[in-house]
Design a protein around this motif. Structure first.
Motif, PDB file in Angstrom:
ATOM      1  N   PHE A  86     -16.957  -3.030  14.228  1.00  0.00           N
ATOM      2  CA  PHE A  86     -17.250  -3.869  15.387  1.00  0.00           C
ATOM      3  C   PHE A  86     -18.733  -4.210  15.484  1.00  0.00           C
ATOM      4  O   PHE A  86     -19.098  -5.343  15.760  1.00  0.00           O
ATOM      5  CB  PHE A  86     -16.777  -3.194  16.676  1.00  0.00           C
ATOM      6  CG  PHE A  86     -15.279  -3.126  16.817  1.00  0.00           C
ATOM      7  CD1 PHE A  86     -14.458  -4.132  16.334  1.00  0.00           C
ATOM      8  CD2 PHE A  86     -14.681  -2.051  17.448  1.00  0.00           C
ATOM      9  CE1 PHE A  86     -13.077  -4.070  16.474  1.00  0.00           C
ATOM     10  CE2 PHE A  86     -13.300  -1.983  17.601  1.00  0.00           C
ATOM     11  CZ  PHE A  86     -12.496  -2.997  17.112  1.00  0.00           C
ATOM     12  N   ASN A 101     -13.504  -8.228  15.582  1.00  0.00           N
ATOM     13  CA  ASN A 101     -12.977  -8.209  16.943  1.00  0.00           C
ATOM     14  C   ASN A 101     -11.713  -7.362  17.032  1.00  0.00           C
ATOM     15  O   ASN A 101     -11.406  -6.820  18.083  1.00  0.00           O
ATOM     16  CB  ASN A 101     -12.672  -9.630  17.421  1.00  0.00           C
ATOM     17  CG  ASN A 101     -12.164  -9.642  18.840  1.00  0.00           C
ATOM     18  OD1 ASN A 101     -12.853  -9.175  19.738  1.00  0.00           O
ATOM     19  ND2 ASN A 101     -10.961 -10.144  19.054  1.00  0.00           N
ATOM     20  N   LYS A 120     -12.335  -4.863  19.930  1.00  0.00           N
ATOM     21  CA  LYS A 120     -13.725  -4.543  20.238  1.00  0.00           C
ATOM     22  C   LYS A 120     -13.905  -4.277  21.731  1.00  0.00           C
ATOM     23  O   LYS A 120     -14.612  -3.357  22.119  1.00  0.00           O
ATOM     24  CB  LYS A 120     -14.638  -5.690  19.782  1.00  0.00           C
ATOM     25  CG  LYS A 120     -16.095  -5.401  19.964  1.00  0.00           C
ATOM     26  CD  LYS A 120     -16.953  -6.519  19.405  1.00  0.00           C
ATOM     27  CE  LYS A 120     -18.420  -6.147  19.521  1.00  0.00           C
ATOM     28  NZ  LYS A 120     -19.278  -7.182  18.928  1.00  0.00           N
ATOM     29  N   GLU A 161     -18.109  -1.031  25.152  1.00  0.00           N
ATOM     30  CA  GLU A 161     -17.866  -2.455  25.414  1.00  0.00           C
ATOM     31  C   GLU A 161     -17.250  -2.653  26.801  1.00  0.00           C
ATOM     32  O   GLU A 161     -17.526  -3.623  27.475  1.00  0.00           O
ATOM     33  CB  GLU A 161     -16.946  -3.059  24.351  1.00  0.00           C
ATOM     34  CG  GLU A 161     -17.580  -3.154  22.977  1.00  0.00           C
ATOM     35  CD  GLU A 161     -18.772  -4.082  22.946  1.00  0.00           C
ATOM     36  OE1 GLU A 161     -18.743  -5.144  23.589  1.00  0.00           O
ATOM     37  OE2 GLU A 161     -19.761  -3.744  22.255  1.00  0.00           O
TER      38      GLU A 161
END
Length: 182
Positions: A118, A124, A172, A178
């Motif tokens: 990632f 992704n 991701k 994230e």
């Protein structure tokens, strides 16, 4: 090299091939892999040469752990079916050293590679396939954050029976760091 707390990932070298052949010729190790026949050193050397011709993103890495103060090879991990346009890749891992099974090395290695994919390869989505009978691997992948997304019915033949293959993936946006971004 990609370093974790208990594992490190490095380029595979020719000197690793004998260990791979030994492991891949062990029916207990091979039983959850898509390798059905015994393997010769010549076949593994051909694989190695072919592997060196692939893009760097699709060259698997040696998986090592520290044992008695030295780094010891226990298996490999890597991406395949790398799709730069869709920003996705399949991931595969095998731990051939049976003494290293059930100790969390697979989970840590998967987490390292997923993070690398990632953050460094701009992927992704990372996905994998696993035999429904491979409970150890399924548990490892779930701990690493992979979600179940499908089932390929009777897609493999194992021990005289057709078995399902499970599809799992991680996005991701599902990584903890994230999720916390605003």
């Amino acid at each position: 090299m990609i370093n974790g707390k208990n594992v490190r990932l490095r380029a595979i070298s020719r000197s690793d091939l004998l260990a791979f052949v030994d492991w891949l010729n062990d029916p207990e190790v091979r039983r959850n892999l898509s390798i059905y026949y015994p393997l010769s050193i010549e076949q593994e050397e051909k694989w190695y040469q072919d592997m060196l011709g692939r893009s760097v993103e699709e060259q698997p890495l040696a998986l090592e752990i520290k044992k008695a103060g030295e780094w010891v090879l226990i298996g490999d991990i890597g991406f395949l079916n790398y799709d730069q346009h869709a920003r996705c890749a399949e991931i595969g891992i095998f731990i051939g050293e049976k003494d290293a099974w059930d100790k969390g090395f697979g989970t840590e290695s998967m987490q390292l590679m997923v993070s690398y994919g990632f953050k460094n390869l701009n992927l992704n989505r990372i996905y994998l396939r696993v035999f429904e009978t491979n409970a150890r691997a399924i548990h490892c992948y779930e701990k690493a954050g992979f979600k179940h997304e499908g089932r390929l019915r009777q897609a493999c033949f194992l021990d005289g029976e057709y078995k399902d293959v499970l599809m799992m993936s991680i996005l991701k946006s599902e990584l903890p760091e994230e999720k916390n971004k605003d």
